[in-house]
Design a protein around this motif. Structure first.
Motif, short mmCIF file in Angstrom:
data_model
loop_
_atom_site.label_atom_id
_atom_site.label_comp_id
_atom_site.label_asym_id
_atom_site.label_seq_id
_atom_site.Cartn_x
_atom_site.Cartn_y
_atom_site.Cartn_z
N ARG A 8 5.06 -6.01 9.15
CA ARG A 8 4.39 -7.21 9.66
C ARG A 8 2.87 -7.15 9.48
N PHE A 9 2.32 -5.95 9.51
CA PHE A 9 0.86 -5.81 9.51
C PHE A 9 0.28 -5.71 8.11
N HIS A 10 -0.85 -6.35 7.90
CA HIS A 10 -1.62 -6.27 6.65
C HIS A 10 -3.01 -5.77 7.04
N ARG A 11 -3.31 -4.54 6.64
CA ARG A 11 -4.57 -3.92 7.03
C ARG A 11 -5.67 -4.32 6.04
N VAL A 12 -6.80 -4.74 6.60
CA VAL A 12 -7.95 -5.12 5.76
C VAL A 12 -9.15 -4.28 6.20
N ASP A 13 -9.86 -3.72 5.25
CA ASP A 13 -11.05 -2.91 5.53
C ASP A 13 -12.18 -3.83 5.99
N ALA A 14 -12.46 -3.81 7.29
CA ALA A 14 -13.44 -4.74 7.86
C ALA A 14 -14.86 -4.19 7.80
N THR A 15 -15.04 -3.01 7.17
CA THR A 15 -16.41 -2.51 6.97
C THR A 15 -17.06 -3.16 5.74
#
Ligand SMILES: Nc1ncnc2c1ncn2[C@@H]1O[C@H](COP(=O)(O)OP(=O)(O)OP(=O)(O)O)[C@@H](O)[C@H]1O
Ligand SMILES: Cc1cn([C@H]2C[C@H](O)[C@@H](COP(=O)(O)O)O2)c(=O)[nH]c1=O
Length: 197
Positions: free
Chosen positions: A170-177
């Motif tokens: 379900r999760f889509h990880r995005v690099d928020a840095t």
């Protein structure tokens, strides 16, 4: 389809959520806490450093129940796309961390909060997790409320990791840095893939 945006305070959820308005003008854009009177009650609790942690959980949960019945379920029943800036995972991660610290007599707080939702909530179809370290998150958020201290945010981040481990599809990880325009572009790609499939 219900897509939610999750992450620590200051991770850029609202920036992304606003950018998506232009791409999906017919979608229902919503958020938690809501701007209903339930959400106002949540806001009062957030502003009270001595708020009872269990009472605060139930205020957030009441706001969620109303959000579901007033906004989310009607839009989904019309086959709409719903994009929510925070949703039930925020409760699992934040109130899970608050209850763990409060010594409120709850042995497995994250599981407890999930259990409360299981009977009535509607899980997201997909969740975009804006991944940011707690120090940068607290810095960006301005450390203005009781949730925005980096020690607390580290515990919240650990809870998000547990949620991702439990439901990786379900999760889509995005690099928020990354720079805001890169984060927005990455999220737009993910959402396009979700909507098209
Ligand atoms: N990728 C980024 N890089 C640097 N700064 C950013 C980035 N995205 C957002 N910001 C800035 O960080 C601050 C918080 O952004 P934003 O309100 O979008 O985060 P949020 O996750 O919605 O925060 P909150 O949960 O506290 O409401 C704003 O000042 C915003 O301009
Ligand atoms: C929905 C929800 C939110 N919170 C916390 C997280 C933030 O510190 C504030 C407000 O959120 P915003 O994105 O800054 O508007 O509330 C929470 O603890 N539990 C929740 O369920």
């Amino acid at each position: 389809m219900l897509i939610t945006l999750e992450g620590l305070d200051g991770s850029g959820k609202t920036t992304v959520w606003e950018a998506l308005h232009d791409v999906y003008p017919d979608a229902t854009f919503t958020s938690e806490p809501t701007d209903s009177w339930y959400g106002e009650a949540v806001g009062r609790s957030m502003g009270d450093p001595d708020a009872d942690p269990l009472a605060e959980l139930f205020l957030y949960t009441a706001d969620h129940a109303n959000h579901l019945s007033e906004t989310v379920r009607p839009a989904l029943a019309d086959d709409g796309l719903v994009i929510s800036d925070r949703y039930s995972d925020s409760r699992f991660a934040y109130q899970g961390a608050t209850l763990a610290r409060a010594d409120a007599g709850i042995r497995r707080p994250l599981e407890y909060v999930r259990g409360i939702h299981a009977a009535f909530s509607r899980p997201p179809d997909a969740t975009i997790y804006l991944d940011l370290d707690p120090e940068t998150a607290a810095e960006r958020a301005g450390r203005t409320d009781k949730f925005e201290r980096d020690g607390y945010l580290a515990a919240v981040g650990d809870n998000y990791e547990r949620l991702i481990d439990a439901d990786p599809a379900r999760f889509h990880r995005v690099d928020a840095t990354r720079a805001p325009e890169d984060v927005v572009a990455r999220v737009e790609d993910i959402v396009a893939g979700l909507v098209d499939r």
